[in-house]
Design an enzyme around this catalytic site. Structure first.
Site, PDB file in Angstrom:
ATOM      1  N   GLU A 188       1.757 -10.827   7.348  1.00 41.57           N
ATOM      2  CA  GLU A 188       0.916  -9.910   8.123  1.00 41.57           C
ATOM      3  C   GLU A 188       1.539  -9.873   9.511  1.00 41.57           C
ATOM      4  O   GLU A 188       1.438 -10.828  10.285  1.00 41.57           O
ATOM      5  CB  GLU A 188      -0.526 -10.409   8.187  1.00 41.57           C
ATOM      6  CG  GLU A 188      -1.223 -10.531   6.838  1.00 41.57           C
ATOM      7  CD  GLU A 188      -1.728  -9.194   6.296  1.00 41.57           C
ATOM      8  OE1 GLU A 188      -1.531  -8.160   6.970  1.00 41.57           O
ATOM      9  OE2 GLU A 188      -2.338  -9.186   5.203  1.00 41.57           O
ATOM     10  N   HIS A 237       0.801  -1.227   0.000  1.00 39.99           N
ATOM     11  CA  HIS A 237       0.000   0.000   0.000  1.00 39.99           C
ATOM     12  C   HIS A 237       0.838   1.283   0.000  1.00 39.99           C
ATOM     13  O   HIS A 237       1.478   1.621   0.991  1.00 39.99           O
ATOM     14  CB  HIS A 237      -0.974   0.027   1.177  1.00 39.99           C
ATOM     15  CG  HIS A 237      -1.679  -1.266   1.394  1.00 39.99           C
ATOM     16  ND1 HIS A 237      -2.619  -1.760   0.518  1.00 39.99           N
ATOM     17  CD2 HIS A 237      -1.548  -2.201   2.372  1.00 39.99           C
ATOM     18  CE1 HIS A 237      -3.060  -2.933   0.953  1.00 39.99           C
ATOM     19  NE2 HIS A 237      -2.419  -3.222   2.079  1.00 39.99           N
ATOM     20  N   HIS A 260       3.012  -6.545   5.263  1.00 41.71           N
ATOM     21  CA  HIS A 260       1.685  -6.019   5.552  1.00 41.71           C
ATOM     22  C   HIS A 260       1.416  -6.042   7.053  1.00 41.71           C
ATOM     23  O   HIS A 260       2.182  -6.617   7.835  1.00 41.71           O
ATOM     24  CB  HIS A 260       0.604  -6.848   4.847  1.00 41.71           C
ATOM     25  CG  HIS A 260       0.567  -6.671   3.364  1.00 41.71           C
ATOM     26  ND1 HIS A 260      -0.298  -5.810   2.733  1.00 41.71           N
ATOM     27  CD2 HIS A 260       1.306  -7.251   2.380  1.00 41.71           C
ATOM     28  CE1 HIS A 260      -0.100  -5.858   1.421  1.00 41.71           C
ATOM     29  NE2 HIS A 260       0.876  -6.732   1.185  1.00 41.71           N
ATOM     30  N   GLU A 266      -1.156   1.475   7.830  1.00 40.57           N
ATOM     31  CA  GLU A 266      -0.430   0.282   7.394  1.00 40.57           C
ATOM     32  C   GLU A 266       0.651   0.661   6.389  1.00 40.57           C
ATOM     33  O   GLU A 266       1.756   0.104   6.407  1.00 40.57           O
ATOM     34  CB  GLU A 266      -1.397  -0.726   6.772  1.00 40.57           C
ATOM     35  CG  GLU A 266      -0.724  -1.998   6.282  1.00 40.57           C
ATOM     36  CD  GLU A 266      -1.668  -2.951   5.582  1.00 40.57           C
ATOM     37  OE1 GLU A 266      -1.206  -4.027   5.156  1.00 40.57           O
ATOM     38  OE2 GLU A 266      -2.868  -2.618   5.446  1.00 40.57           O
TER      39      GLU A 266
END
Length: 313
Positions: free
Chosen positions: A277, A103, A195, A140
């Site tokens: 994650e 992102h 992430h 994030e």
């Protein structure tokens, strides 16, 4: 008991000339022999690890790179390559690693572009998303870029060539299909997409996402399933140890490993690749870790150690 017999006459002190000569020779030889033995022992002794012999290689400690309270690598870490990951400086010479920070921080300003659909092999999916954030607003995108920078530093100390799919240096994206192409064209020996999750409060822990066996459309992951699993398992083990955190309590059945076939970044990859994650940003306890610079350094350390172990195989 004497073995010289009953006729032995001890009082006689007579010595032959030959015996006197032998006595003189021995008196001269003994000190020299003693000095030679001492020198031999001092310089190493026999090949069985005797006194003075080095019996093993010097050990190095692989710990997290130290630094200031915000977790920025300090001078001691930069001066000691073996402090960043096992192997030492040059251990990854010739290896290419692509880090994919999830992102772009500017995605939120380009909704039309990131919502456009791209082909991921099995179906079409949005180019990208804005990612999640903690309840206090730490995004994030900021987290993944920070960890990616720390990870790049650690891997470069090992001699690896490191490329980032984005470094907040473009208006949005790249889209998930382009992220895969960047790793493929590098060509990367390993790709890790960083992430942090956005699950419900109370759901905690990290998990590593592995590619499933996909062979459809433009996607064919069959050749990378096994090496990607090896990479993911090593990262999961080292991440848990480095950060002192546990695998996810809401996916993966406690293994910290999840296989998915719906992620374009994995489906379109032709090189070993996993997602991690690192924790759940929506849980207050995980968020306290994710917002800590010192903890992010530990996260980067754990990921780097897994990558180094995989590449040195």
């Amino acid at each position: 008991m004497s073995y010289l017999g009953p006729d032995f006459d001890p009082p006689r002190p007579r010595r032959s000339p030959l015996r006197r000569a032998l006595t003189v020779v021995l008196a001269a030889l003994v000190p020299g022999a003693l000095l030679g033995w001492l020198a031999f022992e001092t310089l190493g002794g026999a090949d069985d690890g005797g006194p003075g012999r080095a019996t093993g290689a010097t050990s190095s400690t692989a710990g997290s790179a130290g630094g200031d309270p915000d977790g920025k690598p300090g001078a001691s870490a930069s001066q000691s390559p073996t402090a960043s990951a096992p192997g030492g400086a040059g251990a990854l010479a010739g290896k290419v690693v692509v880090i994919d920070p999830g992102h772009n921080p500017a995605n939120f300003a380009h909704p039309a572009e990131i919502n456009s659909k791209v082909d991921i092999g099995t179906h079409k999916k949005e180019c990208d998303t804005t990612g999640t954030a903690t309840n206090s607003g730490y995004t994030e995108a900021a987290f993944t870029l920070d960890v990616a920078h720390r990870l790049r530093t650690l891997l470069e100390r090992q001699g690896a060539t490191v490329k980032l799919t984005q470094d907040a240096d473009r208006p949005y994206g790249p889209c998930i299909d382009e992220r895969a192409r960047i790793g493929n064209s590098a060509p990367a020996d390993a790709v890790v997409s960083v992430h942090a999750d956005g699950a419900a409060s109370g759901q905690r822990g990290f998990h590593v996402i592995l590619p499933g066996a996909v062979h459809e459309g433009g996607a064919d992951t069959r050749a990378i399933v096994a090496p990607s699993r090896e990479l993911g398992e090593l990262i999961a083990d080292d991440f848990a140890e480095s950060t002192d955190t546990s695998p996810s309590n809401y996916v993966g059945d406690g293994t910290g490993l999840v296989t998915r076939e719906d992620l374009g970044g994995l489906n379109l990859s032709t090189v070993p690749k996993v997602f991690i994650e690192c924790g759940n940003m929506r849980d207050s306890k995980d968020a306290a870790l994710l917002t800590s610079g010192a903890w992010r350094q530990k996260a980067a350390q754990g990921i780097s150690e897994g990558i180094v172990s995989f590449l040195r195989g």
